[in-house]
Design a protein around this motif. Structure first.
Motif, short mmCIF file in Angstrom:
data_model
loop_
_atom_site.label_atom_id
_atom_site.label_comp_id
_atom_site.label_asym_id
_atom_site.label_seq_id
_atom_site.Cartn_x
_atom_site.Cartn_y
_atom_site.Cartn_z
N VAL A 1 14.10 -28.97 -8.16
CA VAL A 1 14.48 -30.36 -8.38
C VAL A 1 15.06 -30.55 -9.77
O VAL A 1 14.80 -29.78 -10.69
CB VAL A 1 13.27 -31.31 -8.20
N GLN A 2 15.86 -31.62 -9.87
CA GLN A 2 16.37 -32.08 -11.16
C GLN A 2 16.38 -33.60 -11.15
O GLN A 2 16.77 -34.22 -10.16
CB GLN A 2 17.78 -31.55 -11.41
N GLY A 3 15.89 -34.21 -12.24
CA GLY A 3 15.80 -35.66 -12.31
C GLY A 3 14.71 -36.22 -11.42
O GLY A 3 14.69 -37.43 -11.13
N ILE A 4 13.81 -35.38 -10.99
CA ILE A 4 12.72 -35.74 -10.08
C ILE A 4 11.45 -35.05 -10.59
O ILE A 4 11.51 -33.93 -11.10
CB ILE A 4 13.05 -35.29 -8.64
N GLU A 5 10.29 -35.70 -10.40
CA GLU A 5 9.04 -35.13 -10.89
C GLU A 5 8.21 -34.56 -9.74
O GLU A 5 7.79 -35.29 -8.85
CB GLU A 5 8.22 -36.20 -11.61
N PRO A 6 7.97 -33.25 -9.71
CA PRO A 6 7.11 -32.67 -8.68
C PRO A 6 5.65 -33.07 -8.92
O PRO A 6 5.19 -33.11 -10.07
CB PRO A 6 7.28 -31.16 -8.87
N VAL A 7 4.94 -33.38 -7.85
CA VAL A 7 3.52 -33.72 -7.99
C VAL A 7 2.61 -32.70 -7.29
O VAL A 7 1.46 -32.52 -7.67
CB VAL A 7 3.21 -35.15 -7.50
N THR A 8 3.12 -32.04 -6.27
CA THR A 8 2.35 -30.97 -5.63
C THR A 8 3.31 -30.09 -4.83
O THR A 8 4.37 -30.53 -4.39
CB THR A 8 1.25 -31.53 -4.71
N SER A 9 2.93 -28.84 -4.66
CA SER A 9 3.76 -27.89 -3.94
C SER A 9 2.84 -26.90 -3.25
O SER A 9 1.84 -26.44 -3.83
CB SER A 9 4.69 -27.17 -4.92
N TRP A 10 3.16 -26.54 -2.00
CA TRP A 10 2.25 -25.66 -1.27
C TRP A 10 3.00 -24.86 -0.22
O TRP A 10 4.16 -25.14 0.11
CB TRP A 10 1.13 -26.48 -0.64
N THR A 11 2.31 -23.87 0.34
CA THR A 11 2.84 -23.03 1.41
C THR A 11 2.22 -23.46 2.72
O THR A 11 1.01 -23.69 2.79
CB THR A 11 2.53 -21.55 1.15
N LEU A 12 3.03 -23.55 3.77
CA LEU A 12 2.57 -23.99 5.08
C LEU A 12 2.13 -22.78 5.91
O LEU A 12 2.49 -21.64 5.61
CB LEU A 12 3.68 -24.75 5.79
N PRO A 13 1.35 -23.02 6.97
CA PRO A 13 0.89 -21.91 7.82
C PRO A 13 2.04 -21.16 8.48
O PRO A 13 3.15 -21.69 8.65
CB PRO A 13 0.02 -22.62 8.87
N ARG A 14 1.77 -19.95 8.86
CA ARG A 14 2.77 -19.07 9.46
C ARG A 14 3.26 -19.60 10.80
O ARG A 14 2.50 -20.17 11.58
CB ARG A 14 2.18 -17.68 9.64
N THR A 15 4.56 -19.41 11.04
CA THR A 15 5.16 -19.76 12.33
C THR A 15 5.64 -18.47 13.00
O THR A 15 5.16 -17.39 12.69
CB THR A 15 6.34 -20.73 12.12
N GLY A 16 6.63 -18.59 13.88
CA GLY A 16 7.18 -17.41 14.52
C GLY A 16 8.21 -16.69 13.67
O GLY A 16 8.84 -15.74 14.14
N SER A 17 8.38 -17.11 12.42
CA SER A 17 9.37 -16.51 11.52
C SER A 17 8.74 -15.42 10.66
O SER A 17 7.52 -15.30 10.55
CB SER A 17 9.97 -17.60 10.62
N ASP A 18 9.60 -14.64 10.01
CA ASP A 18 9.12 -13.65 9.05
C ASP A 18 9.00 -14.24 7.65
O ASP A 18 8.66 -13.53 6.70
CB ASP A 18 10.04 -12.42 9.03
#
Length: 349
Positions: free
Chosen positions: A318-335
């Protein structure tokens, strides 16, 4: 009388606190007994000490490792956090060798690693935010695109980017996401789905000859935000050629150039950049934007490969935006693992 003697002996030498303390002291004495009065503790383990110094220098001066031969610098930077695993190995060797010199030397790579990555070990998540975004390389060979679409939509993302879309799978994703996202656009192999109106949609030329990047203006309740979606070319590790990434590097520079000319102040980049934040080849992008994981995540947030994540090559920046939280989601059918972030569009405070 015999019974009394037995009780008395148990009271004096039993398993009380004093007795346990005595046993601990004796154990420590045995561990250090071989070190006391031994002048060789400074002469032993010189090889281990040298390896510790080299490891510290590699991590400290990683930006100076040349890319001319097999892109060795970028390869090192991609897996730089994992070099920290060598520190406990060197510590163990120093203890086995009973070398004070090696023990002192091991402090150097430990300190460098903590300086580089110690901040990622803390949870920087804060509350609030007014927009949730997510991105996922869904994998062209995904056996369950409909299920993958439902999984990422369940993250609650207001804006969702998908990469590695095939022509045959696009209708499946469109159908599965239609009830959640009113607006969407697919450009080449990347797509953007939004709960808010999208305008100014178009492909972004990243010097590939086909479309793997796009841009759109999303009009949120807090105002307009420029969204970029990108899937940079893959890199390969080859014995005869090293870390081959020339095409990725060219595309990264082109993407950075496009973002630098963006007229809107608030920008979000979502996608698979096939590189980590440490990789100098992405400087054209990373010098302008912040990683939500680095600013507001907890841990490294590795996203690839999904079976045993070793690197975060999927990014939300991001630019000009404030991150407040970031996370990884559960696995799907992708690698790849999908990733998400919540941001605050109001940065006036």
């Amino acid at each position: 009388m015999a019974q009394q003697a037995y009780v008395t002996e148990t009271d004096n030498g039993g398993s009380g606190p004093e007795h346990r303390g005595d046993r601990l002291r004796r154990l420590l004495d045995r561990l250090v007994s071989g070190w006391r009065g031994d002048p060789r503790i400074w002469r032993r383990g010189l090889v281990v000490a040298a390896l510790a110094v080299v490891l510290a220098l590699v991590m400290l001066l990683h930006a100076r490792i040349p890319n001319r031969i097999g892109n060795l610098g970028s390869l090192t930077e991609t897996f730089l956090p994992w070099l920290g695993l060598l520190v406990p190995v060197l510590l163990l060797l120093a203890l086995v060798r009973r070398s004070a010199t090696a023990l002192i030397a091991v402090v150097l790579p430990a300190a460098v690693w903590l300086n580089l990555f110690g901040g990622l070990l803390t949870d920087k998540t804060v509350g609030g935010g007014d927009l949730t975004v997510a991105t996922h390389n869904v994998n062209a060979d995904n056996p369950d695109p409909s299920g993958t679409a439902r999984d990422v939509a369940a993250s609650g993302a207001d804006v969702l980017a998908l990469e590695e879309l095939t022509a045959s799978a696009v209708p499946v994703y469109e159908k599965a996401l239609a009830s959640t996202y009113k607006y969407h656009s697919v450009q080449g192999t990347v797509g953007l789905w939004s709960k808010y109106p999208m305008t100014g949609v178009g492909a972004v030329d990243i010097k590939l000859g086909w479309t793997r990047a796009m841009r759109a203006t999303v009009t949120t309740p807090e105002g307009q935000v420029a969204f970029y979606v990108a899937h940079l070319p893959s890199v390969r590790v080859k014995l005869e050629a090293g870390f081959t990434a020339r095409q990725r590097d060219t595309s990264a520079n082109a993407l950075g150039e496009a973002i630098s000319h963006e007229p809107l102040k608030r920008k979000v980049l979502l996608g698979d950049l096939n590189g980590t934040m440490n990789d100098r080849a992405l400087n054209g992008v990373t010098s302008q934007m912040r990683s939500t994981q680095g600013a507001a995540g907890s841990g490294f947030g590795f996203s690839w490969p999904a079976s045993f994540p070793m690197a975060r090559i999927d990014q939300i920046m991001v630019q000009g935006i404030e991150p407040v939280t970031s996370w990884t989601l559960p696995r799907t059918g992708s690698d790849h693992l999908p990733i998400a972030a919540r941001v605050s569009l109001d940065t006036s405070s």
